[in-house]
Design an enzyme around this catalytic site. Structure first.
Site, PDB file in Angstrom:
ATOM      1  N   PRO A   1       5.311  -8.977   0.117  1.00  0.00           N
ATOM      2  CA  PRO A   1       4.660 -10.232   0.530  1.00  0.00           C
ATOM      3  C   PRO A   1       3.428 -10.031   1.404  1.00  0.00           C
ATOM      4  O   PRO A   1       3.443 -10.318   2.596  1.00  0.00           O
ATOM      5  CB  PRO A   1       5.767 -10.956   1.285  1.00  0.00           C
ATOM      6  CG  PRO A   1       6.658  -9.879   1.797  1.00  0.00           C
ATOM      7  CD  PRO A   1       6.571  -8.737   0.833  1.00  0.00           C
ATOM      8  N   CYS A   2       2.356  -9.589   0.795  1.00  0.00           N
ATOM      9  CA  CYS A   2       1.141  -9.346   1.576  1.00  0.00           C
ATOM     10  C   CYS A   2       0.539 -10.666   2.053  1.00  0.00           C
ATOM     11  O   CYS A   2      -0.283 -10.675   2.963  1.00  0.00           O
ATOM     12  CB  CYS A   2       0.133  -8.539   0.777  1.00  0.00           C
ATOM     13  SG  CYS A   2      -0.049  -9.028  -0.919  1.00  0.00           S
TER      14      CYS A   2
END
Length: 293
Positions: free
Chosen positions: A258-259
Site C-alpha cells: 500500500p504505497c
DNA sequence: CGAGTGAGCGGAA
DNA sequence: TTCCGCTCACTCG
C-alpha cells in the site's frame, strides 16, 4: 432518453466505467476542496445528474458522496497520521492484523533471490492481463510463485503501463493470459475476500532496502497513513526519507503493497507513480471500507 | 500560508 | 561518479 432508460442504463453500467467519473470528481475536488463543493456542484461540473453521482459512489465504495468528500481532503489525510494511536492497536481494532500477519490483504511473500534479481528477470515467465478495477484498468503480472506486479492505466494508457512494468524485468518472458490473472483481480479488490486462511501469494522483486521499505508499508493498516520520515526511522535509516520515497515509487505491486498510505509529514499527498488522483481515490475508497464496517 | 533551498540517502547508468 | 527522487526542516516574504 427518458427517465426509465436512464435508470436502466446506470444500473447496467459496468463497474469499470465508474472510476472514470470518480477520477473527474476527485480532480475537481483537489482543485477547490477549500470551499467544500456540494454534491450538486460536483455533479454539474462533471456533467452528471446528482442522483447518478450518488448511486455511483454507493456502488463504487459503499459510502455517500459527502463521506467521500471528507475522505479525500488534506485534513483527513492529516488525521490518518497523527491521532497518536499506536498502529498495532489500530490494526487490532479493525479486527485485522495480529503481529504474525503482514497486512490486511493477508499477503505472504517471498523475496526473489539476488541471482534472479540481477538477471533482470531472465528465465522468469510472467503471465499478464488487464482487468477492470475500482481504480481504472489494472495490469496484473504473475509468475508461478505468485503475484509479481500490479499497475494501473487510465483509458488508452494500457501500452504505457505495460512498458513501464516490463522495463523492470526486461529479460523475462511475457505471456498474455487473462485466465491466469483474473482470479487475482477478484481477490485483490474485494475486501470480503481478504482471508487469512488463503493468503495471497506475492513475490517481491527488489533490493534489500526496497523490500524492507515495502514490508514497512504492509504494516500500515487499511485506512491509515504514515509519513515517509517515519518509515525511514522504522527501517533504521532516520535520515533517508527521500530514499524511502524513491523506494516506494519503485514498488511493483501498487495497492497490494500500500504505497498510497505513505504521505508527507504534513499530511499532504506528495507523489504517486500512477497519479495523485489515483492515490486520493484509494485513500477515499479505504475510508469507505472502514465506514461500512 | 507559499516558494525556495540544501542536506541527506539509495539506486541506476 | 554523477544524477535523480512519492522528503524534510528551515528560511524568507
Amino acid at each position: 432518453m427518458n427517465l426509465q432508460t436512464a435508470i436502466l442504463q446506470s444500473e447496467i453500467t459496468p463497474r469499470g466505467s465508474d472510476y472514470e467519473i470518480i477520477r473527474r470528481v476527485i480532480e475537481k475536488i483537489s482543485l477547490d476542496y477549500r470551499d467544500q463543493p456540494s454534491l450538486e456542484d460536483l455533479a454539474r461540473d462533471v456533467g452528471e445528474h446528482p442522483a447518478t453521482l450518488q448511486k455511483l459512489f454507493t456502488r463504487w465504495a459503499g459510502l455517500t458522496p459527502k463521506a467521500f468528500l471528507q475522505a479525500v481532503t488534506l485534513d483527513h489525510a492529516r488525521r490518518l497520521l497523527d491521532d497518536g494511536m499506536p498502529l498495532l492497536e489500530a490494526a487490532m481494532e479493525l479486527g485485522m492484523s495480529g503481529p504474525g500477519r503482514l497486512h490486511d490483504l493477508f499477503v505472504t511473500h517471498e523475496a526473489i533471490s539476488p541471482g534472479e534479481y540481477k538477471s533482470r528477470g531472465a528465465g522468469l515467465e510472467i503471465r499478464y492481463g488487464f482487468h477492470v478495477s475500482p481504480f481504472g484498468s489494472a495490469l496484473i503480472m504473475a509468475t508461478e510463485r505468485g503475484l509479481a506486479g500490479l499497475a494501473f492505466a487510465d483509458e488508452g494508457g494500457e501500452a504505457e503501463a505495460f512498458a513501464d512494468m516490463s522495463r523492470r524485468w526486461p529479460a523475462a518472458t511475457y505471456v498474455e493470459d487473462m485466465s491466469a490473472t483474473a482470479p487475482y483481480t477478484q481477490r485483490i479488490f474485494d475486501p470480503s475476500r481478504w482471508k487469512a486462511e488463503k493468503p495471497l501469494r506475492v513475490v517481491l522483486i527488489g533490493t534489500d532496502f526496497q523490500v524492507q521499505v515495502w514490508q514497512a508499508l504492509m504494516k500500515i493498516p487499511l485506512g491509515r497513513a504514515k509519513a515517509y520520515s517515519d518509515i525511514a526511522r522504522e527501517v533504521g535509516k532516520p535520515k533517508a526519507s527521500r530514499a524511502v520515497g524513491a523506494a516506494i515509487g519503485a514498488n511493483p505491486l501498487s495497492f497490494v503493497v500500500p504505497c498510497h498510505r505513505a504521505v508527507g509529514k504534513s499530511g499532504a499527498l506528495t507523489g504517486y507513480h500512477w497519479g495523485l488522483t489515483r492515490k486520493r481515490a484509494m485513500l477515499g475508497w479505504e475510508a469507505a471500507q472502514l465506514e461500512r464496517g
